[in-house]
Design a protein around this motif. Structure first.
Motif, mmCIF file in Angstrom:
data_model
loop_
_atom_site.group_PDB
_atom_site.id
_atom_site.type_symbol
_atom_site.label_atom_id
_atom_site.label_comp_id
_atom_site.label_asym_id
_atom_site.label_seq_id
_atom_site.Cartn_x
_atom_site.Cartn_y
_atom_site.Cartn_z
ATOM 1 N N ALA A 140 0.816 -1.268 -0.009
ATOM 2 C CA ALA A 140 0.219 -0.105 -0.015
ATOM 3 C C ALA A 140 0.657 1.236 0.003
ATOM 4 N N LEU A 141 1.993 1.145 0.856
ATOM 5 C CA LEU A 141 2.905 2.369 0.678
ATOM 6 C C LEU A 141 3.390 2.628 -0.442
ATOM 7 N N LEU A 142 4.005 1.519 -1.396
ATOM 8 C CA LEU A 142 4.568 1.701 -2.625
ATOM 9 C C LEU A 142 3.588 2.266 -3.641
ATOM 10 N N TYR A 143 2.201 1.559 -3.634
ATOM 11 C CA TYR A 143 1.299 2.041 -4.522
ATOM 12 C C TYR A 143 1.139 3.409 -4.225
ATOM 13 N N ARG A 144 0.920 4.119 -2.953
ATOM 14 C CA ARG A 144 0.807 5.600 -2.958
ATOM 15 C C ARG A 144 2.040 6.232 -3.380
ATOM 16 N N ARG A 145 3.232 5.670 -3.123
ATOM 17 C CA ARG A 145 4.648 6.591 -3.475
ATOM 18 C C ARG A 145 4.488 6.555 -5.065
ATOM 19 N N LEU A 146 4.177 5.489 -5.551
ATOM 20 C CA LEU A 146 4.468 5.459 -7.273
ATOM 21 C C LEU A 146 3.454 6.300 -7.989
ATOM 22 N N GLY A 147 2.333 6.377 -7.093
ATOM 23 C CA GLY A 147 1.189 7.087 -7.676
ATOM 24 C C GLY A 147 1.460 8.812 -7.772
ATOM 25 N N LEU A 148 2.705 9.186 -6.860
ATOM 26 C CA LEU A 148 2.874 10.553 -6.743
ATOM 27 C C LEU A 148 3.845 10.966 -7.866
ATOM 28 N N LEU A 149 4.680 9.963 -8.494
ATOM 29 C CA LEU A 149 5.539 10.114 -9.464
ATOM 30 C C LEU A 149 5.167 10.766 -10.783
ATOM 31 N N PRO A 150 5.853 11.558 -11.397
ATOM 32 C CA PRO A 150 5.631 12.097 -12.979
ATOM 33 C C PRO A 150 5.952 11.214 -13.926
ATOM 34 N N VAL A 151 6.653 10.062 -13.572
ATOM 35 C CA VAL A 151 7.290 9.106 -14.459
ATOM 36 C C VAL A 151 6.182 8.480 -15.434
ATOM 37 N N ARG A 152 6.690 7.831 -16.504
ATOM 38 C CA ARG A 152 5.444 6.892 -17.162
ATOM 39 C C ARG A 152 5.607 5.627 -16.866
ATOM 40 N N THR A 153 6.771 5.213 -16.802
ATOM 41 C CA THR A 153 7.028 3.598 -16.348
ATOM 42 C C THR A 153 8.019 3.562 -15.104
ATOM 43 N N PHE A 154 8.029 2.482 -14.517
ATOM 44 C CA PHE A 154 8.931 2.491 -13.243
ATOM 45 C C PHE A 154 9.400 0.893 -13.013
ATOM 46 N N ASP A 155 10.416 0.807 -12.589
ATOM 47 C CA ASP A 155 10.889 -0.431 -12.267
ATOM 48 C C ASP A 155 11.301 -0.658 -10.669
#
Length: 708
Positions: A309-324
């Motif tokens: 859940a923490l990772l879900y929220r943090r990734l949702g904040l990022l302006p990047v299109r893809t992530f690894d």
């Protein structure tokens, strides 16, 4: 030569012949031509960019058949291209359907299948056509590309005129966004997906298919593929209720089933009851289907582990299109293994899409939901820290790539607040460049985000770290935008050294893009700043840049004035390499003005000076020009030998652009002597290399060959 012998020596390219990579067709080409094709001589593989299709793809038989009929109907009109628009609500399965359909037709489009996400409903705004054209043209093997979008579109049409390709333009917002991306070939198909109907494309010959919700039976089948047929058979009514509550929207059904699949002992009715409750958080959005998806998202999010859940929220904040997994680890300040496990959990829950090797992304609705959860549950300082951690990781990694690829480049300071300490995702120079290339749009998104947050040092440091991707791959639009933003950040921070770096690096990009007057203005600003700071070495760099701009614009007197000033400044401060570089440009001016003896003097001094400071590349440049000047002075044998010696240096180092320049000079020299066969050989080899590094020069030389 008799007729049979003559036929055996013909070089004919016609009909359906397929040519890969830079190709030269000439009438009389003799001798041992060495053609250096890209990628170790292998034909570039046809692009296969379509997204993978889930094994849970269900039904849609009527839609697949309808798309096939639309393509057949378009094929009856051999004078026009096939253009199909697939529209429907968010989460209805447009992307999956089209990817599945086009993959089944791969043999019909052997020259490639292209994919681009136009990000029509992305929080960061839709993709520009220039960005997508860059992606497509480079996939075809094009080298340096023009800056102007109209020129890129024209080049795209030229490359695709006779090709059999399929192009998928996903998530389009307007017809105007699509038009520059349409290919020219009548044997190709372009499929556009959009939440809008895009009826404006009717004037472009488009056919349309509206995608609706799954029927109950198909929805239940999709649901059962994730949780198992036995559980559905045990509670058929509850299963149908879940599908009904998901409104037949495949994304919602997949989210719901993923939640239930992770709880094998939980009754289906429990999930149906949870979806019945009004827990939606995206209801304010007015696109059909989004409120339904939000219910499923809330339910899926509620049962995530704390870390996921923490990772879900943090990734949702990022302006990047893809992530690894590295981006995931950096965003939470956790080890790589932790991030890999949490990311796997999000993929299993269908909250994150796995779109390729080391690349995941959010569906745009899911990203909105994740951002909303972060806004509701994270403090402002925690949200800021997450973004800063990711910026720091990208800066660390890009700087390591920069050190590998341009070790002689002066590197500005790096200011890291949260060093990630994660392993870099490359081990050699090609890997470093490939990483920078694959991450260039994410890097640019972070540059913009850092600038918006007024993290001025981070902004220009990220731009500075991107230098190798600009220098090597020539993404002119990004090069110029990045340095404009970086310059503003440096000025806002009142960092004079960074400001000069942005001006000089940006001016190089402006000059390379053909905007000579703009480049001269940037160099002039750098000159004033260098003098204000008392930085004599930077002053000489700016003077050299201004002089070079004047030479390229044909203003030779002004060029000599600035170049001689640069030499005087650098000799006074003890920087002989800079003085030698300026003398190369003075020699080029003398050659252009038909003064070979004066050119020889400049090139001799430049060559000796660069050898003395152990700069073999630039010494070879001086030697190539010296050879050309000697030929112009009547010393053909000595001049040709000098150019061949320089060519060997460039060939050994892989400096393709300077190999081409030297080959062109050898060709010109042979032509002037009357050796037409060797001249054609040299020019043909130069065209092959220029096609990769400078298409404008390739066209110029092709025209010259045609005239001779």
């Amino acid at each position: 030569m008799d007729a049979a012998q003559e036929d055996s020596h013909k070089n004919s390219i016609s009909g359906l012949t397929r040519l890969y990579g830079p190709t030269v067709q000439a009438r009389d080409v003799h001798g041992g031509i060495h053609v250096h094709a890209v990628r170790d001589g292998a034909a570039p593989p046809p692009p296969r960019q379509l997204l993978p299709v889930s094994a849970h793809f269900t039904d849609r038989c009527d839609d697949l058949a309808a798309l096939g009929e639309l393509l057949t109907r378009a094929g009856r009109n051999t004078s026009s291209r096939a253009l199909i628009v697939v529209s429907g609500p968010a989460g209805i399965g447009k992307t999956t359907l089209v990817c599945r359909w086009l993959r089944s037709l791969s043999s019909d489009f052997p020259d490639g299948q292209f994919y681009a996400d136009l990000r029509g409903h992305s929080a960061g705004g839709p993709a520009g056509p220039g960005e997508v054209l860059d992606q497509f043209l480079r996939a075809l093997g094009a080298g340096a590309l023009p800056v102007d979008v109209a020129e890129k579109a024209s080049l795209w049409r030229s490359w695709t005129a006779d090709a059999r390709i399929a192009v998928m333009l996903d998530n389009a917002f307007t017809a105007a966004q699509v038009r520059p991306l349409l290919c020219a070939g009548s044997s190709s198909v372009t499929v556009v997906t959009s939440r809008r109907k895009l009826t404006g494309l009717r004037m472009d010959g488009a056919s349309f298919r509206q995608l609706g919700a799954l029927g109950t039976a198909a929805g239940v089948e999709l649901f059962s593929r994730a949780i198992g047929e036995d559980r559905v058979a045990t509670e058929p009514h509850a299963a149908r209720q879940v599908v009904t509550l998901c409104a037949g929207v495949p994304l919602a059904v997949c989210l719901a089933s993923a939640r239930l699949a992770s709880r094998p002992k939980q009754p289906v009715k429990t999930l149906a009851d949870a979806l019945t409750r009004n827990t939606e958080r995206l209801a304010a959005l007015e696109v059909e289907g989004e409120a339904t998806v939000s219910k499923a998202l809330d339910a899926s999010y509620a049962v995530l582990s704390e870390g996921a859940a923490l990772l879900y929220r943090r990734l949702g904040l990022l302006p990047v299109r893809t992530f690894d997994s590295r981006t995931a680890a950096a965003s939470c300040g956790e080890p790589l293994g932790w991030a890999e496990a949490r990311l796997d959990e999000l993929v299993e829950a269908n909250l994150v899409e796995d779109v390729g090797p080391n690349a995941c992304r959010f569906h745009d609705l899911v990203q909105i939901h994740a951002h909303g959860r972060a806004s509701a549950e994270e403090t402002a300082s925690a949200r800021e820290e997450a973004l800063r951690r990711v910026c720091d990781w990208y800066l660390e990694t890009a700087t390591e790539a920069e050190k590998r690829l341009t070790p002689a480049q002066f590197t500005l300071e790096r200011t890291l607040v949260h060093p990630a300490g994660l392993p870099v995702p490359f081990t050699d120079d090609p890997g470093a460049l490939a990483w920078l290339d694959s991450q260039r749009m994410n890097l640019m998104a972070l540059v913009r985000a850092a600038f918006q947050c007024e993290w001025n040092a981070m902004t220009w440091q990220l731009v500075d770290a991107m230098w190798p991707v600009f220098l090597r791959l020539r993404y002119y639009n990004l090069w110029l935008e990045a340095h404009q933003v970086g310059l503003e950040a440096a000025q806002r921070e009142r960092n004079a050294e960074a400001e000069r770096q942005m001006l000089n690096s940006g001016a190089i990009g402006l000059s390379a893009a053909g905007r000579i007057d703009d480049a001269a203005e940037w160099y002039s600003q750098s000159l004033r700043a260098a003098r204000d700071a008392g930085d004599v070495r930077d002053e000489g760099q700016a003077l050299l840049g201004i002089g070079t701009c004047h030479r390229e614009a044909g203003r030779m007197a002004e060029a000599r004035l600035y170049l001689n000033q640069a030499i005087a400044v650098w000799e006074n401060c003890g920087y002989p390499r800079g003085a030698a570089l300026a003398r190369i440009v003075l020699g080029e001016i003398a050659l252009a003005e038909t003064n070979p003896s004066r050119a020889i003097e400049h090139f001799n001094r430049a060559h000796a000076g660069l050898l003395a400071v152990n700069d073999p590349h630039d010494a070879a440049r001086a030697l190539a020009f010296l050879g050309r000047a000697r030929v112009r002075a009547g010393e053909h044998t000595a001049g040709a030998a000098a150019m061949q010696e320089a060519l060997a240096v460039f060939s050994s180092s892989g400096a393709a652009h300077w190999q081409a320049r030297t080959l062109e000079m050898l060709g010109d020299s042979a032509w002037e002597r009357g050796d037409t066969g060797p001249a054609a050989d040299f020019r043909a080899q130069a065209i092959v290399l220029f096609q990769i590094t400078s298409p404008t020069d390739a066209r110029r030389l092709r025209d010259l060959l045609a005239q001779t």
